[in-house]
Enzyme design. Structure first.
Site, PDB file in Angstrom:
ATOM      1  N   ASP A  55       0.809  -1.217   0.000  1.00 25.28           N
ATOM      2  CA  ASP A  55       0.000   0.000   0.000  1.00 25.28           C
ATOM      3  C   ASP A  55       0.846   1.272   0.000  1.00 25.28           C
ATOM      4  O   ASP A  55       2.066   1.230   0.197  1.00 25.28           O
ATOM      5  CB  ASP A  55      -0.961   0.006   1.205  1.00 25.28           C
ATOM      6  CG  ASP A  55      -0.305  -0.496   2.492  1.00 25.28           C
ATOM      7  OD1 ASP A  55       0.946  -0.507   2.564  1.00 25.28           O
ATOM      8  OD2 ASP A  55      -1.026  -0.885   3.417  1.00 25.28           O
ATOM      9  N   ASN A 108      -7.502  -3.184  14.402  1.00 26.33           N
ATOM     10  CA  ASN A 108      -8.884  -3.464  13.984  1.00 26.33           C
ATOM     11  C   ASN A 108      -8.963  -4.622  12.988  1.00 26.33           C
ATOM     12  O   ASN A 108      -9.998  -4.848  12.387  1.00 26.33           O
ATOM     13  CB  ASN A 108      -9.521  -2.198  13.399  1.00 26.33           C
ATOM     14  CG  ASN A 108      -8.774  -1.704  12.150  1.00 26.33           C
ATOM     15  OD1 ASN A 108      -7.884  -2.370  11.645  1.00 26.33           O
ATOM     16  ND2 ASN A 108      -9.143  -0.536  11.659  1.00 26.33           N
ATOM     17  N   HIS A 152      -7.213  -4.923  10.171  1.00 25.25           N
ATOM     18  CA  HIS A 152      -6.946  -4.627   8.762  1.00 25.25           C
ATOM     19  C   HIS A 152      -5.651  -5.303   8.280  1.00 25.25           C
ATOM     20  O   HIS A 152      -4.721  -5.508   9.046  1.00 25.25           O
ATOM     21  CB  HIS A 152      -6.944  -3.114   8.464  1.00 25.25           C
ATOM     22  CG  HIS A 152      -5.759  -2.340   8.944  1.00 25.25           C
ATOM     23  ND1 HIS A 152      -5.840  -1.029   9.366  1.00 25.25           N
ATOM     24  CD2 HIS A 152      -4.439  -2.654   9.054  1.00 25.25           C
ATOM     25  CE1 HIS A 152      -4.643  -0.593   9.699  1.00 25.25           C
ATOM     26  NE2 HIS A 152      -3.782  -1.557   9.529  1.00 25.25           N
ATOM     27  N   GLU A 194      -9.624  -1.847   5.466  1.00 22.87           N
ATOM     28  CA  GLU A 194     -10.216  -1.607   6.774  1.00 22.87           C
ATOM     29  C   GLU A 194     -11.469  -2.473   6.944  1.00 22.87           C
ATOM     30  O   GLU A 194     -12.012  -2.991   5.956  1.00 22.87           O
ATOM     31  CB  GLU A 194     -10.593  -0.117   6.883  1.00 22.87           C
ATOM     32  CG  GLU A 194      -9.401   0.833   6.776  1.00 22.87           C
ATOM     33  CD  GLU A 194      -8.558   0.900   8.043  1.00 22.87           C
ATOM     34  OE1 GLU A 194      -8.464  -0.096   8.784  1.00 22.87           O
ATOM     35  OE2 GLU A 194      -7.961   1.973   8.287  1.00 22.87           O
TER      36      GLU A 194
HETATM   37  C1  F6R Z   1       1.553  -1.615   6.133  1.00 22.85           C
HETATM   38  C2  F6R Z   1       0.192  -2.121   6.247  1.00 22.85           C
HETATM   39  C3  F6R Z   1      -0.576  -2.154   7.523  1.00 22.85           C
HETATM   40  C4  F6R Z   1       0.268  -2.465   8.745  1.00 22.85           C
HETATM   41  C5  F6R Z   1      -0.579  -2.435  10.019  1.00 22.85           C
HETATM   42  C6  F6R Z   1       0.228  -2.695  11.260  1.00 22.85           C
HETATM   43  O1  F6R Z   1       2.018  -1.710   4.805  1.00 22.85           O
HETATM   44  O2  F6R Z   1      -0.317  -2.509   5.255  1.00 22.85           O
HETATM   45  O3  F6R Z   1      -1.615  -3.086   7.402  1.00 22.85           O
HETATM   46  O4  F6R Z   1       0.836  -3.733   8.595  1.00 22.85           O
HETATM   47  O5  F6R Z   1      -1.210  -1.192  10.122  1.00 22.85           O
HETATM   48  O6  F6R Z   1       1.142  -1.669  11.447  1.00 22.85           O
HETATM   49  P1  F6R Z   1       2.270  -1.747  12.568  1.00 22.85           P
HETATM   50  O7  F6R Z   1       3.187  -2.812  12.145  1.00 22.85           O
HETATM   51  O8  F6R Z   1       2.916  -0.388  12.552  1.00 22.85           O
HETATM   52  O9  F6R Z   1       1.565  -2.063  13.851  1.00 22.85           O
END
Ligand code: F6R
Length: 260
Positions: free
Chosen positions: A67, A136, A138, A143
């Site tokens: 992303d 959450n 995702h 989301e």
């Molecule tokens: C990042 C992504 C997100 C993160 C998620 C967890 O490319 O796609 O889904 O993996 O938000 O983020 P952290 O690792 O910072 O807790």
């Protein structure tokens, strides 16, 4: 779904990095799916170390990131392209031309999504996709309520995700509320998926992913339908799992099989 519970975040990073090393040893021209955020940083450090020690080479690999923020240029220090260059690509022998991150500045974001899908298909599909998970549930920026069949497209971030990621932005700095992300359908087509989670703040999301119903309200729960998904977590992220003992028993059996 394989659930591997390890002592701490360092053990999770090491285990994950070894999976990448093995994947590339088996197929030097692997197509790698990569993630940003805090969770993979230590895994990337391990890969850099392994690359410098001559244990793995990325020369023939291609990568696709999950992303990017919509509206941030690659040169912006909060863009995911910038993050990947800093945390991994600048320190390994990958050809930067073979690294892909969705284009957050594309004049036609819808087109950017279908171009990205096409590029993945053209590369032969993703061999090993790395994922973190949001509190959450995702994955990527899919989301809760994202279609489980979704493809790469623009997604609005939830307030919870915006708040979680505010730690990376300076006070009063512009923080995007839109992203362009691989869809859940895109992720599900990867040949193997490796989801990492560490810390107690991820325990509810992990329980919903592994033991909850398959639901768009927990996007990661779609992985229950994946034939080769491995969930690697630390003790803290495993605290809400009902069947923790069983997963540990399975891994013990697995290790016996591997040494036989
Ligand atoms: C990042 C992504 C997100 C993160 C998620 C967890 O490319 O796609 O889904 O993996 O938000 O983020 P952290 O690792 O910072 O807790």
């Amino acid at each position: 779904m394989r659930v591997v519970i390890l002592k701490d975040a360092q053990a999770v990073a090491h285990y994950g990095a070894q999976l990448f090393v093995k994947q590339i040893a088996q197929k030097p021209a692997s197509v790698l799916g990569l993630a940003t955020g805090s969770t993979p940083v230590n895994l990337y450090k391990e890969l850099i170390k392994a690359n410098k020690a001559g244990q793995v080479s990325f020369k023939q690999t291609t990568s696709f990131n999950l992303d990017e923020y919509l509206g941030l240029a690659a040169s912006h220090n909060q863009s995911y392209r910038y993050f990947m260059n800093e945390q991994l690509f600048n320190h390994i022998d990958i050809n930067i031309k073979n690294t892909h991150v969705p284009n957050g500045m594309h004049p036609n974001p819808k087109q950017a999504g279908s171009d990205y899908e096409q590029a993945i298909t053209h590369a032969g599909g993703i061999d090993l996709q790395l994922l973190g998970i949001g509190r959450n549930g995702h994955i990527g920026f899919n989301e809760p309520s994202s279609s489980l069949a979704s493809r790469t497209r623009v997604k609005t971030l939830t307030q919870a995700t915006i708040d979680d990621n505010a730690r990376f932005f300076a006070e009063n700095e512009y923080q995007p509320e839109l992203s362009i992300t691989m869809g859940i359908g895109t992720i599900m087509e990867s040949k193997q998926v490796l989801l990492l989670a560490t810390g107690e703040s991820k325990a509810d999301a992990i329980a919903a992913t592994v033991e909850g119903p398959i639901s768009a309200m927990c996007p990661a729960s779609a992985l229950q339908m994946h034939q080769d998904a491995i969930i690697v977590i630390d003790e803290a992220a495993a605290t809400k799992l009902t069947n923790k003992d069983f997963y540990q028993f399975i891994e013990k059996q697995q290790r016996k099989l591997e040494t036989d």
